[in-house]
Design an enzyme around this catalytic site. Structure first.
Site, PDB file in Angstrom:
ATOM      1  CB  SER A 194      -0.953  -0.010   1.188  1.00 54.69           C
ATOM      2  OG  SER A 194      -0.368   0.632   2.278  1.00 54.69           O
ATOM      3  CB  SER A 195       0.080   4.783  -0.745  1.00 53.74           C
ATOM      4  OG  SER A 195      -0.916   4.961   0.229  1.00 53.74           O
ATOM      5  CB  CYS A 196       1.303   3.120   4.548  1.00 49.02           C
ATOM      6  SG  CYS A 196       1.446   1.340   4.653  1.00 49.02           S
ATOM      7  CE  LYS A 234       1.018  -5.464   2.998  1.00 51.61           C
ATOM      8  NZ  LYS A 234       0.580  -6.632   2.209  1.00 51.61           N
ATOM      9  CE1 TYR A 246      -0.706  -4.242   6.442  1.00 46.12           C
ATOM     10  CE2 TYR A 246      -0.412  -2.226   5.198  1.00 46.12           C
ATOM     11  CZ  TYR A 246      -0.931  -3.494   5.312  1.00 46.12           C
ATOM     12  OH  TYR A 246      -1.674  -4.017   4.275  1.00 46.12           O
ATOM     13  CG  HIS A 262     -10.052   2.143   4.867  1.00 44.02           C
ATOM     14  ND1 HIS A 262      -9.881   1.000   4.115  1.00 44.02           N
ATOM     15  CD2 HIS A 262      -9.051   2.133   5.780  1.00 44.02           C
ATOM     16  CE1 HIS A 262      -8.828   0.343   4.555  1.00 44.02           C
ATOM     17  NE2 HIS A 262      -8.313   0.996   5.549  1.00 44.02           N
TER      18      HIS A 262
HETATM   19  N1  LIG Z   1      -8.418  -1.949   1.175  1.00 39.22           N
HETATM   20  C1  LIG Z   1      -7.632  -0.974   0.770  1.00 39.22           C
HETATM   21  O1  LIG Z   1      -8.020   0.211   0.710  1.00 39.22           O
HETATM   22  C2  LIG Z   1      -6.227  -1.279   0.347  1.00 39.22           C
HETATM   23  C3  LIG Z   1      -5.484  -0.222  -0.146  1.00 39.22           C
HETATM   24  C4  LIG Z   1      -4.194  -0.459  -0.523  1.00 39.22           C
HETATM   25  C5  LIG Z   1      -3.667  -1.732  -0.407  1.00 39.22           C
HETATM   26  N2  LIG Z   1      -4.405  -2.756   0.046  1.00 39.22           N
HETATM   27  C6  LIG Z   1      -3.741  -4.071   0.170  1.00 39.22           C
HETATM   28  O2  LIG Z   1      -4.481  -5.122  -0.366  1.00 39.22           O
HETATM   29  C7  LIG Z   1      -4.248  -6.315   0.392  1.00 39.22           C
HETATM   30  C8  LIG Z   1      -5.589  -6.917   0.797  1.00 39.22           C
HETATM   31  O3  LIG Z   1      -6.340  -5.955   1.503  1.00 39.22           O
HETATM   32  P1  LIG Z   1      -7.927  -6.081   1.726  1.00 39.22           P
HETATM   33  O4  LIG Z   1      -8.433  -4.710   1.876  1.00 39.22           O
HETATM   34  O5  LIG Z   1      -8.509  -7.011   0.742  1.00 39.22           O
HETATM   35  O6  LIG Z   1      -7.951  -6.771   3.162  1.00 39.22           O
HETATM   36  P2  LIG Z   1      -9.082  -7.729   3.807  1.00 39.22           P
HETATM   37  O7  LIG Z   1     -10.397  -7.511   3.181  1.00 39.22           O
HETATM   38  O8  LIG Z   1      -8.939  -7.591   5.286  1.00 39.22           O
HETATM   39  O9  LIG Z   1      -8.565  -9.186   3.401  1.00 39.22           O
HETATM   40  C9  LIG Z   1      -7.386  -9.710   3.952  1.00 39.22           C
HETATM   41  C10 LIG Z   1      -7.307 -11.166   3.571  1.00 39.22           C
HETATM   42  O10 LIG Z   1      -6.097 -11.689   4.176  1.00 39.22           O
HETATM   43  C11 LIG Z   1      -6.402 -12.968   4.683  1.00 39.22           C
HETATM   44  N3  LIG Z   1      -5.532 -13.244   5.831  1.00 39.22           N
HETATM   45  C12 LIG Z   1      -5.234 -12.414   6.867  1.00 39.22           C
HETATM   46  N4  LIG Z   1      -4.454 -13.069   7.755  1.00 39.22           N
HETATM   47  C13 LIG Z   1      -4.281 -14.330   7.270  1.00 39.22           C
HETATM   48  C14 LIG Z   1      -3.586 -15.476   7.740  1.00 39.22           C
HETATM   49  N5  LIG Z   1      -2.906 -15.458   8.891  1.00 39.22           N
HETATM   50  N6  LIG Z   1      -3.631 -16.606   6.991  1.00 39.22           N
HETATM   51  C15 LIG Z   1      -4.331 -16.635   5.824  1.00 39.22           C
HETATM   52  N7  LIG Z   1      -4.992 -15.584   5.314  1.00 39.22           N
HETATM   53  C16 LIG Z   1      -4.974 -14.441   6.046  1.00 39.22           C
HETATM   54  C17 LIG Z   1      -7.842 -12.931   5.114  1.00 39.22           C
HETATM   55  O11 LIG Z   1      -8.335 -14.251   5.056  1.00 39.22           O
HETATM   56  P3  LIG Z   1      -9.713 -14.740   5.810  1.00 39.22           P
HETATM   57  O12 LIG Z   1     -10.788 -13.807   5.313  1.00 39.22           O
HETATM   58  O13 LIG Z   1      -9.914 -16.116   5.360  1.00 39.22           O
HETATM   59  O14 LIG Z   1      -9.451 -14.575   7.271  1.00 39.22           O
HETATM   60  C18 LIG Z   1      -8.456 -12.007   4.066  1.00 39.22           C
HETATM   61  O15 LIG Z   1      -8.961 -12.771   3.002  1.00 39.22           O
HETATM   62  C19 LIG Z   1      -3.364  -5.899   1.573  1.00 39.22           C
HETATM   63  O16 LIG Z   1      -2.025  -6.212   1.293  1.00 39.22           O
HETATM   64  C20 LIG Z   1      -3.534  -4.409   1.629  1.00 39.22           C
HETATM   65  O17 LIG Z   1      -2.364  -3.750   2.092  1.00 39.22           O
HETATM   66  C21 LIG Z   1      -5.685  -2.560   0.436  1.00 39.22           C
END
Ligand SMILES: NC(=O)c1ccc[n+]([C@@H]2O[C@H](COP(=O)([O-])OP(=O)(O)OC[C@H]3O[C@@H](n4cnc5c(N)ncnc54)[C@H](OP(=O)(O)O)[C@@H]3O)[C@@H](O)[C@H]2O)c1
Length: 316
Positions: free
Chosen positions: A108-110, A141, A137, A180
Site C-alpha cells: 500500500s502507499s504507506c 510491506k 505495517y 476507511h
Molecule cells: N483496502 C484498501 O483500501 C487497500 C489499499 C491499498 C492496499 N491494500 C492491500 O491489499 C491487500 C488486501 O487488503 P484487503 O483490503 O482485501 O484486506 P481484507 O479484506 O482484510 O482481506 C485480507 C485477507 O487476508 C487474509 N488473511 C489475513 N491473515 C491471514 C492469515 N494469517 N492466513 C491466511 N490468510 C490471512 C484474510 O483471510 P480470511 O478472510 O480467510 O481470514 C483475508 O482474506 C493488503 O495487502 C492491503 O495492504 C488494500
C-alpha cells in the site's frame, strides 16, 4: 499466461482478493485456488510449505495481510509487523522454492516516507522516515517489496510488487469502528437517511486531499501484471486524480440521496494533508483505471444496500 495455469490467490475472501478472483474468472482463468485463514494460516510455515508442495501453483497473488487502521496499528504493533512478515515470507519463499513462474505482491502507499513529495513516485521508497502511526505495517510491506526485488535480481524471476492507493468497492468494510473514510461516509449518510436525520457529522475539516481507486480497477491492474512481464520491480496503482474529503462527502451525499447538512467536526484529526500516487509508470505500459469515482461510489452503494443485512444499522 495460459488460461488453465494454476493461480493461487492468497486472501481470496478479502475485498481485494475477491475482486481479483472475479476478474480472473471473467477473463477465462479456470484454475483459481484460494484458502481461508481457517483452512491455511499463512503464518504457519510448515503448513504453507506443505500447501505449496501439494498444489504447486504456477502463479501466486498475495492479497493476504493483517490490515487495519491507525488504532489497530498502534494497539498491535507486533502483530502488524510480525504477522505480515510471516504471511509474506511464507508465500514468497514457498512460491520461489516451488518454482512458481510469477508472484504478484500487494502492498500500500504507506510504504512511502511521510514527507515524500507528492505525487508519490516509486523511487521515493526508503528516502526518509515513515509515518509513525503505521510504520509496523509499512516496514513489513517494504520487506516484501525488497524480497521480491532480490529474487528478481538474483534469479531473474518474475516477482513484482503493486502498491495501490485507497481502494473501495464491493465487500468493503462498512463497520464504523474499523472502516476507511469512503465506506464510513456511505454508512453515515445511509444511517442518517433512514433515521430522518437532517445533519451528518464528519471528522476533521474536510480539506485534506485523497485519491480513491475502485477495487475492480485494482484487480484489472493485477490481471495486467499477470498477462505481461513488467520491466520494473515496483509499480504504483491509482487514478492520478484526488479530491478533498469535503468533495468526497458531497458526492456520497448525492449518491445516497441525503438532503441535509454536513457538519465538520474540526476537533477530530485531519491526518496527512495530501496523499496522491504517481501511477505514470504503469500507465505508460498500458494499464489505466476505468471506473470514475461517482460511478464507483454508486456501484459500492448498490452493493451496500443489497448486503446491509450483514451490518447493524445504527439508531441515532
Ligand atoms: N483496502 C484498501 O483500501 C487497500 C489499499 C491499498 C492496499 N491494500 C492491500 O491489499 C491487500 C488486501 O487488503 P484487503 O483490503 O482485501 O484486506 P481484507 O479484506 O482484510 O482481506 C485480507 C485477507 O487476508 C487474509 N488473511 C489475513 N491473515 C491471514 C492469515 N494469517 N492466513 C491466511 N490468510 C490471512 C484474510 O483471510 P480470511 O478472510 O480467510 O481470514 C483475508 O482474506 C493488503 O495487502 C492491503 O495492504 C488494500
Amino acid at each position: 499466461m495460459k488460461k488453465d495455469n494454476k493461480i493461487y490467490v492468497a486472501g481470496h475472501n478479502g475485498m481485494v482478493g475477491a475482486a481479483i478472483c472475479r476478474v480472473l474468472a471473467a477473463h477465462g482463468y479456470s484454475q483459481i485456488i484460494g484458502k481461508s485463514s481457517k483452512e491455511l494460516d499463512l503464518r504457519n510455515q510448515a503448513a504453507v510449505i506443505n500447501f505449496f508442495k501439494t498444489e504447486k501453483p504456477s502463479v501466486v497473488i498475495d492479497a493476504a495481510a493483517r490490515v487495519g487502521g491507525i488504532l489497530a496499528n498502534s494497539n498491535y504493533p507486533y502483530q502488524f509487523l510480525m504477522d505480515n512478515l510471516l504471511i509474506q515470507n511464507n508465500l514468497i519463499n514457498g512460491a520461489f522454492e516451488n518454482q512458481a513462474d510469477k508472484f504478484i505482491f500487494l502492498g500500500s502507499s504507506c510504504i512511502y516516507p511521510k514527507l515524500a513529495p507528492q505525487p508519490l513516485k516509486e523511487e521515493y521508497l526508503l528516502t526518509s522516515e515513515l509515518e509513525p502511526t503505521n510504520e509496523w505495517y509499512a516496514i513489513a510491506k517494504i520487506t516484501g517489496v525488497k524480497a521480491c526485488e532480490a529474487i528478481r535480481k538474483q534469479y531473474q524471476k518474475d516477482f513484482v510488487s503493486l502498491m495501490p492507493t485507497n481502494l473501495y468497492g464491493s465487500f468493503d468494510n462498512f463497520d464504523l469502528q474499523t472502516s476507511h473514510v469512503l465506506p464510513a461516509m456511505i454508512r453515515k449518510f445511509y444511517d442518517a437517511t433512514i433515521n430522518n436525520h437532517a445533519t451528518v457529522t464528519l471528522w476533521g475539516s474536510g480539506t485534506p486531499m485523497r485519491e480513491f481507486l475502485h477495487v475492480d480497477d485494482m484487480a484489472k491492474a493485477v490481471l495486467f501484471a499477470l498477462e505481461n512481464t513488467l520491466p520494473e520491480y515496483l509499480y504504483n496503482v491509482g487514478t492520478g486524480v484526488d479530491l478533498t474529503i469535503k468533495e468526497l462527502a458531497e458526492l456520497i451525499q448525492k449518491v445516497t440521496g441525503h438532503k441535509g447538512e454536513i457538519i465538520w467536526d474540526s476537533s477530530k484529526p485531519d491526518g496527512t494533508r495530501r496523499k496522491l500516487m504517481d501511477n505514470s509508470k504503469l500507465q505508460q505500459l498500458g494499464w489505466k483505471y476505468q471506473i470514475e469515482l461517482e460511478q464507483g461510489i454508486q456501484q459500492t452503494y448498490d452493493w451496500f444496500l443489497k448486503n446491509i443485512h450483514q451490518y447493524k444499522t445504527v439508531k441515532m
